[in-house]
Motif scaffolding. Sequence first.
Motif, short mmCIF file in Angstrom:
data_model
loop_
_atom_site.label_atom_id
_atom_site.label_comp_id
_atom_site.label_asym_id
_atom_site.label_seq_id
_atom_site.Cartn_x
_atom_site.Cartn_y
_atom_site.Cartn_z
N PHE A 223 3.09 2.59 4.97
CA PHE A 223 3.38 1.91 6.15
C PHE A 223 2.18 1.59 7.06
CE2 PHE A 223 4.50 2.80 10.78
CZ PHE A 223 5.14 1.64 10.86
N ASP A 224 0.97 2.56 6.78
CA ASP A 224 -0.15 2.68 7.48
C ASP A 224 -1.22 1.46 7.04
OD1 ASP A 224 0.77 4.37 9.55
OD2 ASP A 224 -0.01 6.21 8.58
N CYS A 225 -1.06 1.21 5.83
CA CYS A 225 -2.10 0.23 5.18
C CYS A 225 -1.81 -1.10 5.62
CB CYS A 225 -2.16 0.57 3.52
SG CYS A 225 -0.82 -0.47 2.97
N SER A 226 -3.41 -1.80 5.63
CA SER A 226 -3.18 -3.07 6.26
C SER A 226 -3.38 -4.22 5.40
CB SER A 226 -4.15 -3.02 7.34
OG SER A 226 -5.53 -2.78 6.79
N ASN A 227 -3.83 -3.93 4.08
CA ASN A 227 -4.06 -5.12 2.93
C ASN A 227 -3.70 -4.67 1.71
OD1 ASN A 227 -6.33 -3.65 1.74
ND2 ASN A 227 -7.30 -3.75 3.87
N SER A 228 -3.54 -5.40 0.85
CA SER A 228 -3.17 -5.23 -0.65
C SER A 228 -3.97 -4.17 -1.36
CB SER A 228 -3.05 -6.61 -1.32
OG SER A 228 -4.22 -7.22 -1.32
N ARG A 229 -5.31 -4.35 -1.13
CA ARG A 229 -6.23 -3.39 -1.86
C ARG A 229 -5.98 -2.14 -1.65
NH1 ARG A 229 -12.48 -4.98 -1.67
NH2 ARG A 229 -11.41 -6.77 -2.72
N GLU A 230 -5.91 -1.81 -0.28
CA GLU A 230 -5.61 -0.39 0.11
C GLU A 230 -4.10 0.00 -0.43
OE1 GLU A 230 -5.07 2.10 4.21
OE2 GLU A 230 -5.72 -0.13 4.37
N ALA A 231 -3.19 -0.78 -0.36
CA ALA A 231 -1.65 -0.47 -1.11
C ALA A 231 -1.82 -0.11 -2.51
CB ALA A 231 -0.83 -1.54 -0.62
N ALA A 232 -2.81 -0.72 -3.31
CA ALA A 232 -2.87 -0.73 -4.62
C ALA A 232 -3.35 0.65 -4.87
CB ALA A 232 -3.72 -1.88 -5.02
N ASN A 233 -4.45 1.04 -4.28
CA ASN A 233 -4.79 2.45 -4.28
C ASN A 233 -3.85 3.49 -4.02
OD1 ASN A 233 -7.51 1.33 -4.81
ND2 ASN A 233 -8.16 1.31 -2.80
N ILE A 234 -3.09 3.25 -3.03
CA ILE A 234 -2.24 4.35 -2.79
C ILE A 234 -1.14 4.36 -3.52
CG2 ILE A 234 -0.21 4.92 -1.03
CD1 ILE A 234 -2.00 3.45 1.31
N ILE A 235 -0.74 3.11 -4.29
CA ILE A 235 0.27 3.03 -5.24
C ILE A 235 -0.10 3.82 -6.54
CG2 ILE A 235 1.54 1.57 -6.85
CD1 ILE A 235 1.78 -0.43 -4.50
N ALA A 236 -1.48 3.71 -6.89
CA ALA A 236 -2.19 4.29 -8.14
C ALA A 236 -2.04 5.72 -7.95
CB ALA A 236 -3.42 3.70 -8.12
N GLY A 237 -2.27 6.08 -6.80
CA GLY A 237 -2.36 7.76 -6.35
C GLY A 237 -0.82 8.20 -6.68
#
Length: 564
Positions: free
Chosen positions: A404-418
């Motif tokens: 919810f807090d992330c602002s771009n796809s790269r940041e989201a991809a890192n969170i999903i990988a986690g």
Amino acid sequence: MKIESQDKRIDELLKGNIFLIPRFQREYSWEPDHITAFWFDIIENMAEPYFIGAMVVYKVERSTLAVVDGQQRLTTITILLCAIREAFKDIGRPDLAEGLQAYIEQKDRENKTVYILKTESSFPFLQEEILKSDAAEVPFNIGREEEAIQKAYEIFKSNIAEEVSGYLENKEQTADDNQNDAIAWLSKLRDTVFDLNLILVTLDNEDDAYLIFETLNTRGKDLALADLLRNHFAKLIRPASEVDQVKEKWSKVHDTIKSSPVQLDADTFIVHSWQSRYDFVTKAKAFQKVKDRVNKKNAKSHLDRFVSDAEQWRSIFDTEYLWTKSEKEAARSLKALRTFKVVQPAPGILSLVRAYRDKVIKYKTLRNALSNIEKFHFAFNAVTSSRSSGGISGMYSSFGRQIFDCSNSREAANIIAGLVSKLQEREVSGSEFDAGFEQVIFTNKHSSQKALVQYILRKVAIFESQPFIGETDDLTIEHLLPQSSSKSDEDHLVLGQIGNLILVDQKTNEMLSTNNFKEKKGILESRGYKLPELFEGVEKLNEEVIRENTQRISNLAREEIWKV
């Protein structure tokens, strides 16, 4: 805060007062069980004082009181009085019907008819169809609330008619005596309702009413979380025009959830929505968390988020809703989670779907994330029924807030990988998976896992490039060693294993019938179906071969098909 408290009878309450049902009140929602229980309470206390609790109101204008607490009881009592009125008319006593109607409607200073109940949500149905003594003249729509009101009215009318007919059909006395007895009973019923006692708590203004409303209902179980939250928004966002934002938007939330063919709960939605954005909370503590964060400055944005979240949340469970054909793989993963009866991932998935709809992540990212969640819960829940100490729910809530807090796809991809790494860390052991997989069975005697078995067989067939005939969703489960060969309940535990099952089209299923394995094998091969190499040279299927094939598929499932 000025609070007045008075003991009142229903007839005293109704005479000279108009009751407004404010916008923050929930719709009329008594079900037939509530109506029937209330009816028997009245009958068992005929002609005796009976206390029905407290009613909280605040003053709107001269003789008009807005109901804060007690709307359901007041509406039910009014409906019952209307049913008694109709019974008086049916039995030939319009004078008594008119006398009762004087408590249901009044004349204002301009000699216009005013009904004692003024409602927004059920208007004009309640007024025209129930409160009005004559035929309805104004057209109206029938919704869930109107259906509940109509049902209550019909139950009361039916119960009254049954009692009255008992008096009228008495063969031991004359028809006139029967008529008089029926009228006497109806009058006694009317008086019993009029003599119901309550405590009327009156406040001076709406602000005090919101506070009392909230206090009364957070201490008990009268109101759901959704009702309390609607009240909170109504307090913070006052109508600036004839359009009531809170009413319209909260009704949209309610309708989105309640209109789903899958049974969904508005309170659960609120908890999941909040967990996906701010805090990991329980249902019991959610309202206080929302109340602490939502204020006059941000109330509108929070309300708008609940409106949009309601659609995304519904689509997690109702996989026919919002998803297009090009998004079918994501919908299938969500459908699988429903098959597994898993709800812990909902806050995290809500954030994923929200990010996709808000174009923060692409469909491929969403699909892959949902696929990994599906794979993990297949092993963790569907196969092994593993229990979580609460860490998994917290993990998904935390994940949801990060997305919810992330602002771009790269940041989201890192969170999903986690998240995927955390799921891999919680992977069940091979021995535990194999033991659970052997317990997934389907026979006529053991059918509770049918949906799960169909799901497994479909995934395995696709992975092994089974040449399906027809649509995969229309295929039926075939037992290679027929169920008719079973001699005991223990046999079903083997016959029902995945290693003895295959998905086939309807025509092939009819051809196979109860033939032996050798005959079935020939039919399947002639129809283009592929059987495992393990079955080559096998003319008679037995327990050992079935278990071996089950283990083969279990290894395939664990190491390849459902590997996170």
